[in-house]
Design a protein around this motif. Structure first.
Motif, PDB file in Angstrom:
ATOM      1  N   ALA A   1     -17.823 -65.280  83.551  1.00 16.70           N
ATOM      2  CA  ALA A   1     -17.667 -64.331  84.652  1.00 16.70           C
ATOM      3  C   ALA A   1     -18.971 -64.315  85.449  1.00 16.70           C
ATOM      4  N   VAL A   2     -18.907 -64.790  86.676  1.00 18.37           N
ATOM      5  CA  VAL A   2     -20.129 -64.911  87.481  1.00 18.37           C
ATOM      6  C   VAL A   2     -20.425 -63.573  88.151  1.00 18.37           C
ATOM      7  N   SER A   3     -21.475 -62.924  87.657  1.00 15.49           N
ATOM      8  CA  SER A   3     -21.761 -61.541  88.039  1.00 15.49           C
ATOM      9  C   SER A   3     -22.937 -61.413  89.003  1.00 15.49           C
TER      10      SER A   3
ATOM     11  N   GLU B   1     -25.210 -65.985  85.921  1.00 15.45           N
ATOM     12  CA  GLU B   1     -26.078 -65.503  87.003  1.00 15.45           C
ATOM     13  C   GLU B   1     -26.848 -66.697  87.536  1.00 15.45           C
ATOM     14  N   ASN B   2     -27.243 -66.623  88.813  1.00 21.51           N
ATOM     15  CA  ASN B   2     -27.997 -67.766  89.334  1.00 21.51           C
ATOM     16  C   ASN B   2     -29.474 -67.462  89.589  1.00 21.51           C
ATOM     17  N   ARG B   3     -29.892 -66.220  89.326  1.00 20.71           N
ATOM     18  CA  ARG B   3     -31.317 -65.910  89.507  1.00 20.71           C
ATOM     19  C   ARG B   3     -31.886 -65.273  88.256  1.00 20.71           C
TER      20      ARG B   3
ATOM     21  N   LEU C   1     -27.247 -69.301  82.668  1.00 25.15           N
ATOM     22  CA  LEU C   1     -27.925 -69.511  83.943  1.00 25.15           C
ATOM     23  C   LEU C   1     -27.227 -70.662  84.662  1.00 25.15           C
ATOM     24  N   ILE C   2     -26.728 -70.378  85.874  1.00 27.35           N
ATOM     25  CA  ILE C   2     -25.947 -71.393  86.593  1.00 27.35           C
ATOM     26  C   ILE C   2     -26.616 -71.830  87.888  1.00 27.35           C
ATOM     27  N   GLY C   3     -27.774 -71.233  88.205  1.00 25.11           N
ATOM     28  CA  GLY C   3     -28.475 -71.609  89.436  1.00 25.11           C
ATOM     29  C   GLY C   3     -29.751 -72.372  89.132  1.00 25.11           C
TER      30      GLY C   3
ATOM     31  N   VAL D   1     -21.957 -81.383  80.693  1.00 23.81           N
ATOM     32  CA  VAL D   1     -22.319 -81.512  82.107  1.00 23.81           C
ATOM     33  C   VAL D   1     -21.788 -80.335  82.919  1.00 23.81           C
ATOM     34  N   MET D   2     -22.415 -80.123  84.046  1.00 21.63           N
ATOM     35  CA  MET D   2     -21.979 -79.082  84.989  1.00 21.63           C
ATOM     36  C   MET D   2     -21.999 -79.644  86.400  1.00 21.63           C
ATOM     37  N   GLY D   3     -21.063 -79.220  87.219  1.00 19.72           N
ATOM     38  CA  GLY D   3     -21.101 -79.658  88.612  1.00 19.72           C
ATOM     39  C   GLY D   3     -20.382 -78.693  89.527  1.00 19.72           C
ATOM     40  N   MET D   4     -20.736 -78.788  90.779  1.00 19.89           N
ATOM     41  CA  MET D   4     -20.105 -77.971  91.823  1.00 19.89           C
ATOM     42  C   MET D   4     -19.514 -78.879  92.878  1.00 19.89           C
ATOM     43  N   ALA D   5     -18.260 -78.620  93.226  1.00 20.34           N
ATOM     44  CA  ALA D   5     -17.622 -79.424  94.264  1.00 20.34           C
ATOM     45  C   ALA D   5     -18.127 -79.010  95.647  1.00 20.34           C
TER      46      ALA D   5
ATOM     47  N   GLY E   1     -15.307 -75.746  88.208  1.00 20.65           N
ATOM     48  CA  GLY E   1     -14.237 -74.874  88.677  1.00 20.65           C
ATOM     49  C   GLY E   1     -14.760 -73.475  88.955  1.00 20.65           C
ATOM     50  N   MET E   2     -14.474 -72.982  90.166  1.00 20.15           N
ATOM     51  CA  MET E   2     -14.871 -71.642  90.584  1.00 20.15           C
ATOM     52  C   MET E   2     -13.598 -70.933  91.094  1.00 20.15           C
ATOM     53  N   SER E   3     -13.789 -69.808  91.790  1.00 20.17           N
ATOM     54  CA  SER E   3     -12.614 -69.021  92.184  1.00 20.17           C
ATOM     55  C   SER E   3     -11.581 -69.842  92.964  1.00 20.17           C
ATOM     56  N   GLY E   4     -12.073 -70.680  93.876  1.00 16.27           N
ATOM     57  CA  GLY E   4     -11.147 -71.378  94.763  1.00 16.27           C
ATOM     58  C   GLY E   4     -10.569 -72.663  94.200  1.00 16.27           C
TER      59      GLY E   4
ATOM     60  N   ILE F   1     -14.970 -72.653  83.050  1.00 15.97           N
ATOM     61  CA  ILE F   1     -14.918 -72.347  84.483  1.00 15.97           C
ATOM     62  C   ILE F   1     -15.857 -71.178  84.778  1.00 15.97           C
ATOM     63  N   ARG F   2     -16.394 -71.181  85.985  1.00 15.07           N
ATOM     64  CA  ARG F   2     -17.359 -70.149  86.387  1.00 15.07           C
ATOM     65  C   ARG F   2     -16.770 -69.394  87.570  1.00 15.07           C
ATOM     66  N   VAL F   3     -16.256 -68.203  87.289  1.00 14.81           N
ATOM     67  CA  VAL F   3     -15.493 -67.494  88.315  1.00 14.81           C
ATOM     68  C   VAL F   3     -16.128 -66.149  88.637  1.00 14.81           C
ATOM     69  N   GLY F   4     -16.410 -65.932  89.921  1.00 14.04           N
ATOM     70  CA  GLY F   4     -16.994 -64.674  90.361  1.00 14.04           C
ATOM     71  C   GLY F   4     -16.025 -63.839  91.188  1.00 14.04           C
ATOM     72  N   SER F   5     -15.802 -64.252  92.431  1.00 10.54           N
ATOM     73  CA  SER F   5     -15.053 -63.397  93.369  1.00 10.54           C
ATOM     74  C   SER F   5     -13.632 -63.065  92.921  1.00 10.54           C
ATOM     75  N   LEU F   6     -12.982 -63.945  92.211  1.00 10.83           N
ATOM     76  CA  LEU F   6     -11.621 -63.629  91.752  1.00 10.83           C
ATOM     77  C   LEU F   6     -11.615 -62.479  90.749  1.00 10.83           C
TER      78      LEU F   6
ATOM     79  N   GLU G   1     -14.768 -60.160  96.701  1.00 14.30           N
ATOM     80  CA  GLU G   1     -15.622 -60.976  97.557  1.00 14.30           C
ATOM     81  C   GLU G   1     -17.063 -60.478  97.507  1.00 14.30           C
ATOM     82  N   ARG G   2     -17.998 -61.434  97.499  1.00 12.59           N
ATOM     83  CA  ARG G   2     -19.416 -61.033  97.581  1.00 12.59           C
ATOM     84  C   ARG G   2     -19.779 -60.753  99.023  1.00 12.59           C
ATOM     85  N   LYS G   3     -20.696 -59.772  99.228  1.00 11.53           N
ATOM     86  CA  LYS G   3     -21.115 -59.485 100.617  1.00 11.53           C
ATOM     87  C   LYS G   3     -22.176 -60.480 101.060  1.00 11.53           C
TER      88      LYS G   3
HETATM   89  C1  LIG Z   1     -21.509 -68.226  92.676  1.00  4.29           C
HETATM   90  C2  LIG Z   1     -21.231 -69.368  91.779  1.00  4.29           C
HETATM   91  C3  LIG Z   1     -19.979 -69.504  91.145  1.00  4.29           C
HETATM   92  C4  LIG Z   1     -18.826 -68.551  91.350  1.00  4.29           C
HETATM   93  O1  LIG Z   1     -18.330 -68.573  92.658  1.00  4.29           O
HETATM   94  P1  LIG Z   1     -16.978 -67.811  93.057  1.00  4.29           P
HETATM   95  O2  LIG Z   1     -16.488 -68.564  94.238  1.00  4.29           O
HETATM   96  O3  LIG Z   1     -17.377 -66.406  93.374  1.00  4.29           O
HETATM   97  O4  LIG Z   1     -16.050 -67.877  91.914  1.00  4.29           O
HETATM   98  C5  LIG Z   1     -19.809 -70.572  90.279  1.00  4.29           C
HETATM   99  N1  LIG Z   1     -20.795 -71.460  90.052  1.00  4.29           N
HETATM  100  C6  LIG Z   1     -22.003 -71.363  90.635  1.00  4.29           C
HETATM  101  C7  LIG Z   1     -23.041 -72.388  90.325  1.00  4.29           C
HETATM  102  C8  LIG Z   1     -22.259 -70.321  91.511  1.00  4.29           C
HETATM  103  O5  LIG Z   1     -23.468 -70.248  92.108  1.00  4.29           O
END
Ligand SMILES: *Cc1c(COP(=O)(O)O)cnc(C)c1O
Length: 222
Positions: free
Chosen positions: A23-25, A46-48, A67-69, A151-155, A195-198, A211-216, A220-222
């Motif tokens: 859960a990405v908080s 968290e990314n920070r 830590l994901i950032g 491994v980890m990756g972001m599309a 994998g993230m929310s979208g 999977i790393r899911v925040g906004s779902l 939505e983050r501001k």
């Molecule tokens: C913010 C973030 C997410 C989550 O993003 P959402 O679109 O809110 O699900 C997942 N992975 C990383 C690395 C992020 O920075």
């Protein structure tokens, strides 16, 4: 039932039990995390570094922080004592520093190797060639206080879901190549964090184990 708990339950009903949910908080108040925690969620991303430090003492100590950032080397020392997993290892230098700080306190820290799969300049990570060079380098062999778990990756941030799928396929293939070549007997090298929310459904279809899911979950983050 709060929105957060409902969202979590919905999400969990849609993912296989074998897929871990982070859960990405990031940016969320502690009260939101407590709600998720009370419904059973333990893994948070968290990314920070500073944000984890601000939050962690206000929460039970069985929260598992991921830590994901991007991690700056001067912040390693502060998080090594408590972090559950560093998903964003993007250089041998960073991995070595995590290792030496972990050695000092007699810990072994779980890490993922971040691979650059997106067609964007801004995302951190290795390519397969760089990673092979790192793993084959003499400095790598002596890292006994980090445990590589996958491994980890972001599309790419795009609405083109075919492109997103291709990038996830690519990450899965990188994982398989690394596993077969370097980690064959290592049972802990078994995670593909993507994998993230979208795009979490596509990610799971292409082999995601985490999977790393925040906004779902939190909105939505501001
Ligand atoms: C913010 C973030 C997410 C989550 O993003 P959402 O679109 O809110 O699900 C997942 N992975 C990383 C690395 C992020 O920075």
């Amino acid at each position: 039932m709060s929105g957060i708990v409902g969202n979590l339950n919905y999400l969990k009903s849609r993912i296989p039990a074998s897929v871990k949910l982070i859960a990405v908080s990031k940016t969320r108040p502690v009260t939101d995390i407590v709600e998720a925690y009370n419904s059973g969620q333990r893994r948070f991303g968290e990314n920070r570094v500073q944000e984890i430090l601000d939050k962690k003492d206000l929460l039970p100590n069985d929260v598992e922080w991921h830590l994901i950032g991007h991690l700056q080397t001067n912040k390693v020392k502060i998080i090594v004592p408590f972090i559950t997993m560093i998903q964003s290892i993007d250089s041998l230098k960073l991995l070595s520093i995590v290792n030496s700080e972990a050695f000092k306190i007699n810990r072994v820290v779980d890490c993922l190797l971040q691979i650059h799969i997106a067609h964007e300049e801004t995302k951190f990570g290795f390519n397969l060639k760089e990673l092979s060079d790192v793993i084959e380098s003499p400095g790598f062999k002596i890292l006994n206080n980090v445990r590589l778990c996958g491994v980890m990756g972001m599309a790419t941030y795009t609405s083109d879901m075919n492109q997103v799928r291709r990038e996830f396929v690519n990450l899965s293939e990188c994982f398989k190549i690394l596993k077969d070549k370097y980690f064959i007997g290592k049972i802990h090298f078994n995670e593909i964090s993507m994998g993230m929310s979208g795009d979490y459904e596509i990610a799971i279809e292409e082999g995601s184990t985490m999977i790393r899911v925040g906004s779902l979950i939190f909105g939505e983050r501001k």
